[in-house]
Design an enzyme around this catalytic site. Structure first.
Site, PDB file in Angstrom:
ATOM      1  N   LYS A 174      -1.856 -11.397  59.355  1.00 18.40           N
ATOM      2  CA  LYS A 174      -2.817 -12.070  58.759  1.00 18.40           C
ATOM      3  C   LYS A 174      -2.958 -13.219  59.461  1.00 18.40           C
ATOM      4  O   LYS A 174      -2.419 -14.439  58.741  1.00 18.40           O
ATOM      5  CB  LYS A 174      -2.598 -12.223  57.264  1.00 18.40           C
ATOM      6  CG  LYS A 174      -2.347 -11.039  56.503  1.00 18.40           C
ATOM      7  CD  LYS A 174      -2.370 -11.496  54.992  1.00 18.40           C
ATOM      8  CE  LYS A 174      -1.359 -10.754  54.259  1.00 18.40           C
ATOM      9  NZ  LYS A 174      -1.146 -10.970  52.842  1.00 18.40           N
ATOM     10  N   ASP A 229       6.070  -4.487  49.806  1.00 20.62           N
ATOM     11  CA  ASP A 229       6.210  -4.280  48.334  1.00 20.62           C
ATOM     12  C   ASP A 229       5.292  -5.302  47.456  1.00 20.62           C
ATOM     13  O   ASP A 229       4.763  -6.283  48.286  1.00 20.62           O
ATOM     14  CB  ASP A 229       7.764  -4.509  48.005  1.00 20.62           C
ATOM     15  CG  ASP A 229       8.034  -5.797  48.165  1.00 20.62           C
ATOM     16  OD1 ASP A 229       7.744  -6.532  49.327  1.00 20.62           O
ATOM     17  OD2 ASP A 229       8.433  -6.494  46.995  1.00 20.62           O
ATOM     18  N   ARG A 247       7.005   0.600  47.950  1.00 22.75           N
ATOM     19  CA  ARG A 247       7.533   0.607  49.368  1.00 22.75           C
ATOM     20  C   ARG A 247       7.394   1.836  49.991  1.00 22.75           C
ATOM     21  O   ARG A 247       7.244   2.064  51.268  1.00 22.75           O
ATOM     22  CB  ARG A 247       8.822  -0.015  49.519  1.00 22.75           C
ATOM     23  CG  ARG A 247       9.080  -1.606  49.323  1.00 22.75           C
ATOM     24  CD  ARG A 247      10.562  -1.986  49.658  1.00 22.75           C
ATOM     25  NE  ARG A 247      10.849  -2.995  48.975  1.00 22.75           N
ATOM     26  CZ  ARG A 247      10.515  -4.359  49.590  1.00 22.75           C
ATOM     27  NH1 ARG A 247       9.867  -4.424  50.926  1.00 22.75           N
ATOM     28  NH2 ARG A 247      11.163  -5.452  48.995  1.00 22.75           N
ATOM     29  N   ASP A 269       7.609  -6.483  59.074  1.00 26.12           N
ATOM     30  CA  ASP A 269       6.572  -5.603  58.583  1.00 26.12           C
ATOM     31  C   ASP A 269       4.988  -6.419  58.719  1.00 26.12           C
ATOM     32  O   ASP A 269       4.067  -5.900  59.175  1.00 26.12           O
ATOM     33  CB  ASP A 269       6.446  -5.188  57.065  1.00 26.12           C
ATOM     34  CG  ASP A 269       6.929  -6.582  56.195  1.00 26.12           C
ATOM     35  OD1 ASP A 269       7.102  -7.610  56.833  1.00 26.12           O
ATOM     36  OD2 ASP A 269       7.122  -6.098  54.950  1.00 26.12           O
ATOM     37  N   PHE A 280      -3.749  -8.960  49.785  1.00 23.78           N
ATOM     38  CA  PHE A 280      -2.385  -8.552  49.610  1.00 23.78           C
ATOM     39  C   PHE A 280      -2.157  -6.783  49.845  1.00 23.78           C
ATOM     40  O   PHE A 280      -2.950  -6.298  49.045  1.00 23.78           O
ATOM     41  CB  PHE A 280      -1.971  -8.908  48.343  1.00 23.78           C
ATOM     42  CG  PHE A 280      -0.486  -8.792  47.931  1.00 23.78           C
ATOM     43  CD1 PHE A 280       0.431  -9.797  48.859  1.00 23.78           C
ATOM     44  CD2 PHE A 280       0.085  -7.915  47.357  1.00 23.78           C
ATOM     45  CE1 PHE A 280       1.780  -9.839  48.580  1.00 23.78           C
ATOM     46  CE2 PHE A 280       1.356  -7.889  47.299  1.00 23.78           C
ATOM     47  CZ  PHE A 280       2.435  -8.664  48.060  1.00 23.78           C
ATOM     48  N   VAL A 281      -1.366  -6.490  50.711  1.00 20.36           N
ATOM     49  CA  VAL A 281      -1.362  -5.235  50.819  1.00 20.36           C
ATOM     50  C   VAL A 281       0.148  -4.615  50.485  1.00 20.36           C
ATOM     51  O   VAL A 281       0.997  -5.461  50.458  1.00 20.36           O
ATOM     52  CB  VAL A 281      -1.699  -4.928  52.272  1.00 20.36           C
ATOM     53  CG1 VAL A 281      -3.112  -5.091  52.381  1.00 20.36           C
ATOM     54  CG2 VAL A 281      -0.744  -5.602  53.389  1.00 20.36           C
ATOM     55  N   GLY A 335      11.238  -5.123  54.138  1.00 20.72           N
ATOM     56  CA  GLY A 335       9.827  -4.650  54.412  1.00 20.72           C
ATOM     57  C   GLY A 335       9.778  -3.681  55.892  1.00 20.72           C
ATOM     58  O   GLY A 335       8.751  -2.958  55.927  1.00 20.72           O
ATOM     59  N   ASP A 374       2.570 -13.360  57.966  1.00 17.82           N
ATOM     60  CA  ASP A 374       1.533 -14.131  57.064  1.00 17.82           C
ATOM     61  C   ASP A 374       1.504 -15.678  57.317  1.00 17.82           C
ATOM     62  O   ASP A 374       0.781 -16.129  58.069  1.00 17.82           O
ATOM     63  CB  ASP A 374       2.099 -13.619  55.802  1.00 17.82           C
ATOM     64  CG  ASP A 374       1.185 -13.920  54.457  1.00 17.82           C
ATOM     65  OD1 ASP A 374      -0.136 -14.197  54.797  1.00 17.82           O
ATOM     66  OD2 ASP A 374       1.743 -14.344  53.424  1.00 17.82           O
TER      67      ASP A 374
HETATM   68  P1  IMP Z   1       5.619 -15.313  55.624  1.00 15.00           P
HETATM   69  O1  IMP Z   1       6.773 -15.865  55.836  1.00 15.00           O
HETATM   70  O2  IMP Z   1       4.548 -15.870  54.998  1.00 15.00           O
HETATM   71  O3  IMP Z   1       5.059 -14.892  57.097  1.00 15.00           O
HETATM   72  O4  IMP Z   1       5.670 -13.833  54.908  1.00 15.00           O
HETATM   73  C1  IMP Z   1       6.284 -13.019  55.528  1.00 15.00           C
HETATM   74  C2  IMP Z   1       6.884 -11.951  54.297  1.00 15.00           C
HETATM   75  O5  IMP Z   1       6.423 -12.032  53.297  1.00 15.00           O
HETATM   76  C3  IMP Z   1       6.857 -10.620  55.008  1.00 15.00           C
HETATM   77  O6  IMP Z   1       8.111 -10.314  55.631  1.00 15.00           O
HETATM   78  C4  IMP Z   1       6.526  -9.710  53.710  1.00 15.00           C
HETATM   79  O7  IMP Z   1       7.752  -9.541  53.211  1.00 15.00           O
HETATM   80  C5  IMP Z   1       5.859 -10.873  52.562  1.00 15.00           C
HETATM   81  N1  IMP Z   1       4.314 -10.521  52.811  1.00 15.00           N
HETATM   82  C6  IMP Z   1       3.507 -11.502  53.361  1.00 15.00           C
HETATM   83  N2  IMP Z   1       2.171 -10.847  53.122  1.00 15.00           N
HETATM   84  C7  IMP Z   1       2.514  -9.582  52.364  1.00 15.00           C
HETATM   85  C8  IMP Z   1       1.504  -8.706  51.636  1.00 15.00           C
HETATM   86  O8  IMP Z   1       0.228  -8.655  51.980  1.00 15.00           O
HETATM   87  N3  IMP Z   1       2.127  -7.718  50.968  1.00 15.00           N
HETATM   88  C9  IMP Z   1       3.443  -7.554  50.987  1.00 15.00           C
HETATM   89  N4  IMP Z   1       4.293  -8.397  51.370  1.00 15.00           N
HETATM   90  C10 IMP Z   1       3.877  -9.499  52.034  1.00 15.00           C
HETATM   91 MG    MG Z   2       9.545  -8.955  54.546  1.00 12.61          MG
END
Ligand code: IMP
Ligand code: MG
Length: 183
Positions: A134, A162, A168, A103, A155-156, A47, A106
């Site tokens: 987020k 992606d 992407r 990127d 969700f973006v 990402g 979350d």
């Molecule tokens: P986390 O482990 O939940 O913090 O998620 C991080 C990973 O989830 C990021 O590196 C992204 O690849 C993916 N991700 C989280 N939110 C989004 C979104 O809104 N769009 C696309 N990918 C996301």
């Molecule tokens: Mg990622």
């Protein structure tokens, strides 16, 4: 089948110009922090690909670039919780100042697990940089040291992000139509 994806977007969230402006601001902040330190940037694949390639061109300092591959998503829009390392780090980081770049932050699972992996390699310091954040979705206590945009729970896609490996290559960041991932 027509492969154009223009109709899949609900709306644009950040234009290429807004992204460019923010990447310049982040580069300025990062430059100030690392002007006199041996920097290793670790880019979290896939990402952060577009973000990292724009960001490092704005950093006129000696730095090492390494990549770590992670995956936590299936073909859906919520994180699975545990991440898999799909590409290992190649460079040593002993006594170096590490900046982990992703990127989006979350739930925080991905970045906190990558930070733990890096810490175990005994760098001088580890900091984090994300283009998007987020904060409302966090399940792990982590805050980015450098942050582009804070966004609500949407969700973006685009600019590296992606949905099921698609979008992407979009030059802007957009909200996907619900019908695309509900179908
Ligand atoms: P986390 O482990 O939940 O913090 O998620 C991080 C990973 O989830 C990021 O590196 C992204 O690849 C993916 N991700 C989280 N939110 C989004 C979104 O809104 N769009 C696309 N990918 C996301
Ligand atoms: Mg990622």
């Amino acid at each position: 089948m027509n492969q154009r994806f223009d109709d899949d977007m609900e709306r644009m969230l950040f234009t290429p110009e807004e992204i460019d402006h923010t990447v310049h601001r982040l580069a300025g902040e990062i430059l100030t922090q690392y002007l006199d330190k041996p920097l290793t940037i670790i880019s979290v694949l896939t990402g952060s690909l577009l973000f990292i390639s724009d960001l490092i061109r704005l950093l006129p300092i000696r730095l090492h670039l390494d990549f770590i591959g992670t995956s936590s998503y299936g073909d859906n829009t919520t994180s699975s919780g545990t991440i898999t390392i799909t590409r290992q780090l190649r460079l040593g980081v002993k006594e170096r100042h590490v900046l982990v770049v992703d990127d989006i932050l979350d739930t925080g699972q991905t970045l906190s697990q990558v930070v733990d992996i890096v810490r175990a390699l005994h760098p001088a310091d580890v900091k984090t940089c994300v283009l998007l954040d987020k904060p409302s979705r966090r399940t792990v206590d982590i805050k980015p040291d450098f942050r582009g945009f804070a966004i609500p729970d949407l969700f973006v896609v685009g600019y590296g992000l992606d949905y099921a490996e698609q979008y992407r290559n979009l030059p802007y960041i957009a909200v996907l139509k619900e019908s695309v991932y509900r179908s």
